[in-house]
Scaffold this active site. Structure first.
Site, mmCIF file in Angstrom:
data_model
loop_
_atom_site.group_PDB
_atom_site.id
_atom_site.type_symbol
_atom_site.label_atom_id
_atom_site.label_comp_id
_atom_site.label_asym_id
_atom_site.label_seq_id
_atom_site.Cartn_x
_atom_site.Cartn_y
_atom_site.Cartn_z
ATOM 1 N N HIS A 30 0.829 -1.215 0.000
ATOM 2 C CA HIS A 30 0.000 0.000 0.000
ATOM 3 C C HIS A 30 0.859 1.259 0.000
ATOM 4 O O HIS A 30 0.339 2.352 -0.221
ATOM 5 C CB HIS A 30 -0.889 -0.025 1.255
ATOM 6 N N ASN A 80 -6.624 6.685 4.344
ATOM 7 C CA ASN A 80 -8.021 7.083 4.153
ATOM 8 C C ASN A 80 -8.276 8.542 4.523
ATOM 9 O O ASN A 80 -9.401 9.018 4.411
ATOM 10 C CB ASN A 80 -8.970 6.158 4.934
ATOM 11 N N ASP A 105 -0.856 2.258 -5.280
ATOM 12 C CA ASP A 105 -0.899 0.833 -5.595
ATOM 13 C C ASP A 105 -2.209 0.505 -6.300
ATOM 14 O O ASP A 105 -3.227 1.167 -6.086
ATOM 15 C CB ASP A 105 -0.763 0.006 -4.305
ATOM 16 N N ASN A 126 -8.951 3.625 -0.856
ATOM 17 C CA ASN A 126 -9.342 4.629 0.141
ATOM 18 C C ASN A 126 -8.630 5.959 -0.032
ATOM 19 O O ASN A 126 -9.203 7.022 0.232
ATOM 20 C CB ASN A 126 -9.097 4.096 1.549
#
Length: 200
Positions: A30, A80, A105, A126
């Site tokens: 991520h 997020n 990603d 997110n």
């Protein structure tokens, strides 16, 4: 050499590496956006420093002699919550969405490959969802670094928040370098030429 000029746009580009802060997340799939901005910061010869907003770390400079000003950025909050810091920086530097590049990603692309695009949805990501919400538009550039789908029945959230495999770690520097090249190409040569070069 062309750049995408839009009404009200300055010549500044805001390049955002999406990820989660801190050493716990550093090696996760991520966090590839952070790795790419690290590479770009190295090319610019400057370390990240705290922005006066307190919400992000930035590097300001140019990626090429005589090229436009570039601000590399990564938020200090979690993935997020990416939108707030990006919006604050875009306002501070007077950057239109068309001059924002998000590096992130992408599950739907095989590991080691890239896709470059302008606009689109968030595809369950997110960080992109937060950016779209805060900016009020999805019309920014994306450098999408493929991580592939999780093997077997592994949960997607567990997969993106886990470290690259041993084999992947050997190939990762090449993907990171290519993604940094793609950012430079977007800024200097525009979207179409960049897509022709990098969309494998």
């Amino acid at each position: 050499m062309t750049t995408d000029q839009t009404s009200g746009s300055s010549d500044v580009w805001l390049v955002v590496g999406l990820g989660n802060p801190g050493p716990t997340y550093a090696g996760h799939r991520h966090n590839v956006g952070y790795l790419v901005t690290d590479e770009l910061a190295s090319r610019m010869g400057s370390p990240f420093r705290s922005h006066k907003s307190g919400r992000a770390d930035v590097v300001e400079g140019r990626l090429s002699l005589g090229g436009p000003r570039v601000v590399l950025a990564r938020g200090r909050g979690y993935m997020n919550e990416s939108g707030g810091p990006v919006k604050a920086l875009a306002t501070f530097y007077k950057v239109d969405p068309a001059h924002i590049i998000a590096i992130h990603d992408e599950l739907d692309i095989p590991f080691g490959t890239l896709r470059i695009k302008l606009g689109g949805g968030d595809n369950g990501h997110n960080g992109l969802r937060s950016m779209r919400s805060s900016l009020g538009t999805g019309d920014f550039h994306r450098v999408r670094a493929g991580i592939g789908r999780p093997p077997g029945r592994q949960d997607v959230a567990d997969f993106v928040l886990s470290n690259y495999s041993t084999v992947e770690r050997k190939e990762l520097p090449f993907q990171v370098s290519d993604a940094a090249d793609a950012v430079e190409s977007l800024i200097t040569d525009g979207l179409e030429k960049t897509q022709q070069r990098f969309n494998s």
